[in-house]
Design an enzyme around this catalytic site. Sequence first.
Site, short mmCIF file in Angstrom:
data_model
loop_
_atom_site.label_atom_id
_atom_site.label_comp_id
_atom_site.label_asym_id
_atom_site.label_seq_id
_atom_site.Cartn_x
_atom_site.Cartn_y
_atom_site.Cartn_z
N HIS B 123 0.85 -1.21 0.05
CA HIS B 123 -0.13 -0.22 0.06
C HIS B 123 0.86 1.36 -0.06
O HIS B 123 2.13 1.23 0.49
CB HIS B 123 -0.90 -0.18 1.43
CG HIS B 123 -1.87 1.12 1.38
ND1 HIS B 123 -1.71 2.47 1.59
CD2 HIS B 123 -3.10 0.90 1.17
CE1 HIS B 123 -2.79 2.85 1.68
NE2 HIS B 123 -3.79 1.98 1.57
N ASP B 199 2.98 -4.42 7.86
CA ASP B 199 1.71 -3.86 7.77
C ASP B 199 0.60 -4.77 8.10
O ASP B 199 0.08 -5.55 6.99
CB ASP B 199 1.52 -3.03 6.58
CG ASP B 199 0.35 -2.43 5.93
OD1 ASP B 199 -0.72 -2.34 6.87
OD2 ASP B 199 0.04 -2.13 5.05
N GLN B 202 -4.82 -5.56 6.66
CA GLN B 202 -5.88 -6.25 5.96
C GLN B 202 -5.84 -7.55 6.76
O GLN B 202 -7.05 -8.18 6.63
CB GLN B 202 -5.17 -6.41 4.49
CG GLN B 202 -5.36 -5.20 3.64
CD GLN B 202 -6.85 -4.65 3.39
OE1 GLN B 202 -7.95 -5.44 3.52
NE2 GLN B 202 -7.05 -3.45 3.39
N LYS B 225 -11.10 -0.83 10.06
CA LYS B 225 -11.20 -1.92 9.54
C LYS B 225 -11.72 -3.42 10.30
O LYS B 225 -11.97 -4.40 9.65
CB LYS B 225 -9.91 -2.48 8.69
CG LYS B 225 -9.76 -1.32 7.54
CD LYS B 225 -8.42 -1.76 6.51
CE LYS B 225 -7.57 -0.79 6.05
NZ LYS B 225 -8.43 -0.08 5.03
N CYS B 367 -4.87 2.53 -3.62
CA CYS B 367 -3.53 2.99 -3.05
C CYS B 367 -2.58 2.01 -3.32
O CYS B 367 -1.45 1.89 -2.15
CB CYS B 367 -3.86 3.45 -1.50
SG CYS B 367 -5.15 4.54 -1.16
#
Lengths: 147, 408
Positions: B123, B199, B202, B225, B367
């Site tokens: 991202h 990261d 997700q 999220k 993104c």
Amino acid sequence: MAGLEDLYREIILDHYRTPRNRGELDAPAVSAEGHNPLCGDEIRIFVDVQNGIVTDVRFNGSGCSISQSSASMMTSAIKGKPVEQVKAIVKKFKSMMTVDEDESPVDESLNLGDLEALQGVVKFPVRIKCATLGWNTLLDALTTAGQ
Amino acid sequence: MSLDVASIRQDFPVLHRLINDKPLVYLDSANTSQKPQVVIDALANFMSNGYAPINRSAYQLAAEATDLFEGTRTALAKFINAPKAHEVIFTKNATEALNLVIMSWGRANMNAGDTVLLTHMEHHANIVPWHMLVAERGIQLRWVPLTSDGQLDLSNLDSLLQGVKAFSFTSMSNVLGTINPVQQLCAAAHKAGAIAIVDGCQSVPHQPTDVQAWDADFVTFSSHKMCGPSGVGVLWGREELLEALPPFLGGGNMIADVRLDGFTTAELPAKFEAGTPAIAEVIALGAAVNYLENLGMANIRRHEIEMSTYVLNSLTARFGDDITIHGPTNPELRGATFSFAFRGIHPHDLSQVLDQSNVCVRAGHHCAKPLMRILGANATARASFYLYNTQQEADMLADALDSASDIF
């Protein structure tokens, strides 16, 4: 609710499927590149200005039906016209898209022709940026051409 | 235990909203998730009955607010199996959490010629701050490429890691849905003498997370999220690394002392929490964590594997070569996030047509423009499924896709 028939008029889809003036121009024509950072659409507008007249104009790049058809119709509308008239057309179009920012009057006598079909885009505010991408890029290209 | 999705849907008020007399089909949870009533109630209840500053006032109302706020930190530490609650830092969003690590750790540890390893599926939040360090410090970036089915190509990982100071990668691609072998990647990084920054945006909302099993050094993710409010990001870091890191933002709350000639920083976690945080939102995030834990993250993951299996099979059976779904075809190797191309229709036009059926998908570059270029696309449409989505909704997506062909 605004229906899709307001957005995807036949003339728009026709320009999308069969774009006019798609391609590039060599020097002395100049070009400018525009991006829609929201959706990744990219466009490049080439203009050849001779003695104050847009003698030729082309576009390439990729994008949605609205950005591509708007650019195609734009090239048809401005080709062969004096720069001053082209700028008036841009102003009238941006006014129709509700994004005309300067306060000088719009020339109401101008007939936008096929471009009027894009009026429905205003009912889908997210798509206004798609419709105006080529137009803002045209202004950049005219600036590059010293106009 | 399988999820009782019908019952879960009762918990999310917005899923019962009709738009133009038709139900909402929300398939954009990789972008941001919907909120269950318990989170809405926690937010409203604190605003109505408990609102006060945290960490700085003696009265009971403020003490209660501080306890609730710190309660979320403790709950999050347990949620990701962090050794210590004060290793959990609240930021404005996951992007800020990544910037905190990259800027603080990078400025303290990286100089001209030092190298960071990233991947082609990152991202922008895990690319642009590094580009900023390239400009500021003259560091170098190296990239792990992808295989044709959208997984990391790890065949040359050890040589890519040679001389690298940090390996920063996503646990799951927000475009391809690919779930990366985080534990293996962290081990490879450490073997090469690099730190591992993950990261987790997700994957953390969708499957069990164990930062100790991963053996990661820093992990970032976002509240919004995972059924929590927007305005809150989370950074977890190893205590000794966080202790050694210079502060990122300066101001109130992050200091032990301020003099005319300088300052000293507060202890963790305050050292990295300058200014008044999103108090109510952090407290409501605690309710979201509790909600997810009650359902069980392993159960949520199992539901999403079932959803992935159904979506992949049904869309492929129905549309054949008319649809190209990016990323791994094995549901065990991916989350339920599907970027796709359909019959040559531009994603923006596709999402506009789907909206007529209240099917909410994302269209754009997500993104992740470097990845888009590798996929040879300016944009894709993306449908992403979460714990409240059903197979029936996948069918509604397919029906809506079919209707797009009538126009284009």
